[in-house]
Design a protein around this motif. Sequence first.
Motif, PDB file in Angstrom:
ATOM      1  N   ILE A 157      10.932  -0.597   4.198  1.00 14.34           N
ATOM      2  CA  ILE A 157       9.879   0.395   3.908  1.00 14.34           C
ATOM      3  C   ILE A 157      10.475   1.561   3.122  1.00 14.34           C
ATOM      4  O   ILE A 157       9.934   1.981   2.101  1.00 14.34           O
ATOM      5  CB  ILE A 157       9.198   0.873   5.218  1.00 14.34           C
ATOM      6  CG1 ILE A 157       8.406  -0.278   5.839  1.00 14.34           C
ATOM      7  CG2 ILE A 157       8.292   2.078   4.955  1.00 14.34           C
ATOM      8  CD1 ILE A 157       7.802   0.008   7.197  1.00 14.34           C
ATOM      9  N   LEU A 158      11.630   2.061   3.572  1.00 21.73           N
ATOM     10  CA  LEU A 158      12.230   3.202   2.868  1.00 21.73           C
ATOM     11  C   LEU A 158      12.790   2.804   1.495  1.00 21.73           C
ATOM     12  O   LEU A 158      12.730   3.574   0.544  1.00 21.73           O
ATOM     13  CB  LEU A 158      13.320   3.846   3.726  1.00 21.73           C
ATOM     14  CG  LEU A 158      12.879   5.111   4.486  1.00 21.73           C
ATOM     15  CD1 LEU A 158      11.719   4.823   5.415  1.00 21.73           C
ATOM     16  CD2 LEU A 158      14.019   5.747   5.255  1.00 21.73           C
ATOM     17  N   LYS A 159      13.334   1.580   1.402  1.00 23.17           N
ATOM     18  CA  LYS A 159      13.936   1.150   0.136  1.00 23.17           C
ATOM     19  C   LYS A 159      12.885   0.795  -0.921  1.00 23.17           C
ATOM     20  O   LYS A 159      13.065   1.061  -2.095  1.00 23.17           O
ATOM     21  CB  LYS A 159      14.822  -0.099   0.361  1.00 23.17           C
ATOM     22  CG  LYS A 159      16.195   0.231   0.917  1.00 23.17           C
ATOM     23  CD  LYS A 159      16.886  -1.032   1.425  1.00 23.17           C
ATOM     24  CE  LYS A 159      17.442  -1.882   0.315  1.00 23.17           C
ATOM     25  NZ  LYS A 159      18.725  -1.390  -0.186  1.00 23.17           N
ATOM     26  N   GLU A 160      11.780   0.197  -0.493  1.00 21.13           N
ATOM     27  CA  GLU A 160      10.825  -0.365  -1.451  1.00 21.13           C
ATOM     28  C   GLU A 160       9.642   0.540  -1.750  1.00 21.13           C
ATOM     29  O   GLU A 160       8.796   0.215  -2.587  1.00 21.13           O
ATOM     30  CB  GLU A 160      10.335  -1.735  -0.943  1.00 21.13           C
ATOM     31  CG  GLU A 160      11.460  -2.749  -0.852  1.00 21.13           C
ATOM     32  CD  GLU A 160      11.023  -4.076  -0.238  1.00 21.13           C
ATOM     33  OE1 GLU A 160       9.879  -4.498  -0.479  1.00 21.13           O
ATOM     34  OE2 GLU A 160      11.851  -4.687   0.475  1.00 21.13           O
ATOM     35  N   THR A 161       9.531   1.664  -1.025  1.00 21.22           N
ATOM     36  CA  THR A 161       8.454   2.619  -1.298  1.00 21.22           C
ATOM     37  C   THR A 161       9.144   3.965  -1.507  1.00 21.22           C
ATOM     38  O   THR A 161      10.335   4.084  -1.304  1.00 21.22           O
ATOM     39  CB  THR A 161       7.473   2.732  -0.116  1.00 21.22           C
ATOM     40  OG1 THR A 161       8.111   3.450   0.949  1.00 21.22           O
ATOM     41  CG2 THR A 161       7.068   1.363   0.400  1.00 21.22           C
ATOM     42  N   ARG A 162       8.369   4.966  -1.900  1.00 15.03           N
ATOM     43  CA  ARG A 162       8.972   6.298  -2.025  1.00 15.03           C
ATOM     44  C   ARG A 162       8.703   7.121  -0.762  1.00 15.03           C
ATOM     45  O   ARG A 162       8.699   8.350  -0.809  1.00 15.03           O
ATOM     46  CB  ARG A 162       8.385   7.001  -3.243  1.00 15.03           C
ATOM     47  CG  ARG A 162       8.764   6.340  -4.565  1.00 15.03           C
ATOM     48  CD  ARG A 162       7.831   6.800  -5.656  1.00 15.03           C
ATOM     49  NE  ARG A 162       7.703   8.240  -5.670  1.00 15.03           N
ATOM     50  CZ  ARG A 162       8.301   9.038  -6.533  1.00 15.03           C
ATOM     51  NH1 ARG A 162       9.056   8.539  -7.473  1.00 15.03           N
ATOM     52  NH2 ARG A 162       8.135  10.343  -6.478  1.00 15.03           N
ATOM     53  N   CYS A 163       8.451   6.446   0.358  1.00 12.89           N
ATOM     54  CA  CYS A 163       8.060   7.131   1.590  1.00 12.89           C
ATOM     55  C   CYS A 163       9.303   7.502   2.407  1.00 12.89           C
ATOM     56  O   CYS A 163      10.357   6.896   2.244  1.00 12.89           O
ATOM     57  CB  CYS A 163       7.125   6.241   2.384  1.00 12.89           C
ATOM     58  SG  CYS A 163       5.723   5.697   1.367  1.00 12.89           S
ATOM     59  N   GLN A 164       9.149   8.511   3.279  1.00 11.35           N
ATOM     60  CA  GLN A 164      10.336   9.091   3.921  1.00 11.35           C
ATOM     61  C   GLN A 164      10.538   8.756   5.383  1.00 11.35           C
ATOM     62  O   GLN A 164      11.570   9.078   5.959  1.00 11.35           O
ATOM     63  CB  GLN A 164      10.297  10.626   3.801  1.00 11.35           C
ATOM     64  CG  GLN A 164      10.348  11.128   2.392  1.00 11.35           C
ATOM     65  CD  GLN A 164       8.980  11.559   1.915  1.00 11.35           C
ATOM     66  OE1 GLN A 164       7.991  10.892   2.172  1.00 11.35           O
ATOM     67  NE2 GLN A 164       8.919  12.671   1.214  1.00 11.35           N
ATOM     68  N   ALA A 165       9.519   8.201   6.047  1.00 11.55           N
ATOM     69  CA  ALA A 165       9.647   7.981   7.494  1.00 11.55           C
ATOM     70  C   ALA A 165       8.759   6.823   7.920  1.00 11.55           C
ATOM     71  O   ALA A 165       7.852   6.418   7.185  1.00 11.55           O
ATOM     72  CB  ALA A 165       9.241   9.249   8.241  1.00 11.55           C
ATOM     73  N   VAL A 166       9.030   6.307   9.112  1.00 14.88           N
ATOM     74  CA  VAL A 166       8.181   5.246   9.665  1.00 14.88           C
ATOM     75  C   VAL A 166       7.558   5.739  10.971  1.00 14.88           C
ATOM     76  O   VAL A 166       8.054   6.686  11.583  1.00 14.88           O
ATOM     77  CB  VAL A 166       8.962   3.935   9.934  1.00 14.88           C
ATOM     78  CG1 VAL A 166       9.563   3.392   8.652  1.00 14.88           C
ATOM     79  CG2 VAL A 166      10.040   4.117  10.999  1.00 14.88           C
ATOM     80  N   HIS A 180       0.836  -1.212   0.000  1.00 15.32           N
ATOM     81  CA  HIS A 180       0.000   0.000   0.000  1.00 15.32           C
ATOM     82  C   HIS A 180       0.871   1.263   0.000  1.00 15.32           C
ATOM     83  O   HIS A 180       0.531   2.252  -0.649  1.00 15.32           O
ATOM     84  CB  HIS A 180      -0.949  -0.022   1.196  1.00 15.32           C
ATOM     85  CG  HIS A 180      -2.093  -0.980   1.004  1.00 15.32           C
ATOM     86  ND1 HIS A 180      -3.272  -0.616   0.408  1.00 15.32           N
ATOM     87  CD2 HIS A 180      -2.201  -2.296   1.296  1.00 15.32           C
ATOM     88  CE1 HIS A 180      -4.077  -1.680   0.331  1.00 15.32           C
ATOM     89  NE2 HIS A 180      -3.448  -2.702   0.868  1.00 15.32           N
ATOM     90  N   ALA A 181       1.980   1.221   0.731  1.00 13.05           N
ATOM     91  CA  ALA A 181       2.849   2.408   0.794  1.00 13.05           C
ATOM     92  C   ALA A 181       3.438   2.740  -0.575  1.00 13.05           C
ATOM     93  O   ALA A 181       3.630   3.914  -0.914  1.00 13.05           O
ATOM     94  CB  ALA A 181       3.964   2.178   1.810  1.00 13.05           C
ATOM     95  N   GLU A 182       3.699   1.707  -1.375  1.00 15.41           N
ATOM     96  CA  GLU A 182       4.203   1.937  -2.738  1.00 15.41           C
ATOM     97  C   GLU A 182       3.203   2.748  -3.553  1.00 15.41           C
ATOM     98  O   GLU A 182       3.568   3.669  -4.273  1.00 15.41           O
ATOM     99  CB  GLU A 182       4.373   0.589  -3.446  1.00 15.41           C
ATOM    100  CG  GLU A 182       5.724  -0.030  -3.334  1.00 15.41           C
ATOM    101  CD  GLU A 182       5.781  -1.220  -4.280  1.00 15.41           C
ATOM    102  OE1 GLU A 182       5.244  -2.266  -3.892  1.00 15.41           O
ATOM    103  OE2 GLU A 182       6.329  -1.072  -5.390  1.00 15.41           O
TER     104      GLU A 182
END
Length: 266
Positions: A108-117, A72-74
Amino acid sequence: MPNPPKQLTVPQFAAMKGEGRRITVLTAYDYPTARLIDQAGVEAILVGDSLSMVVQGHSNTLPVSLDEMIYHAEMVGRAVQHALVVVDMPFPSYHLGLHKAIENAGRILKETRCQAVKLEGGVDQAPTIAALTSAGIPVMAHVGLRPQSIHQLGGYRVQRDKKQLLADAVAAENAGAFAVVVECVPSAIAAAITKKVKIPTIGIGAGPDCDGQVLVINDVLGISSGYVPKFVKAYAKLDGEITRAVTAFRDEVRTKKFPGPEHQYE
Ligand code: KIV
């Protein structure tokens, strides 16, 4: 060619408190919704593990997996151009040792374009927050009601232990968290936390004095199923709209009103 629009960074988000700017955060779980939320101009989008309930139909947030969060984050990451995107670490992806927590947050950071957890915890999770931030992974903490601890808490209850709540927020800040979600806490306690820490507090069911507010997008749009907590405000009633559109389609197919001449090829 125009420069790509600039996305809000973690330091810019964190600095908003000092600048006296209020912060808006909404959840999103898919591309079209994230695109609309981003275009409307909120500061951050949270790919919350609430997707376990509002998208997958589970009764709590425990079942959603890391792979599903990343899936979903992707989609959200692909849609967002302006807002900071934060992804929830699902249960128990950060309880398996520091090495595993870094590996999982790193995915999470490597496989999505998201910046934080985001992870749930304060004092108890300080070593994990410190380990992740040392690895260059920005962490939003989450104190107060922690839905992943629902069985230990015995239900979704307002959290009133002021000493513990203050200690949790301070521990998260000292460990390096750039912001902290404060969930289901009396307004006066949330105000005290907000005064005590320098990082932004993002409230949900925590009154008006937090530095920002977060809500689940399904609740905001009025497409929640089941129990809706007191702190939710629905700004639309889309469930009625969806039912109206679907029944109109069904009726027009049954009466052969759809497709009309304008929907056909010669
Ligand atoms: O999972 C989620 O959506 C959350 C917010 C409600 C803060 O954690």
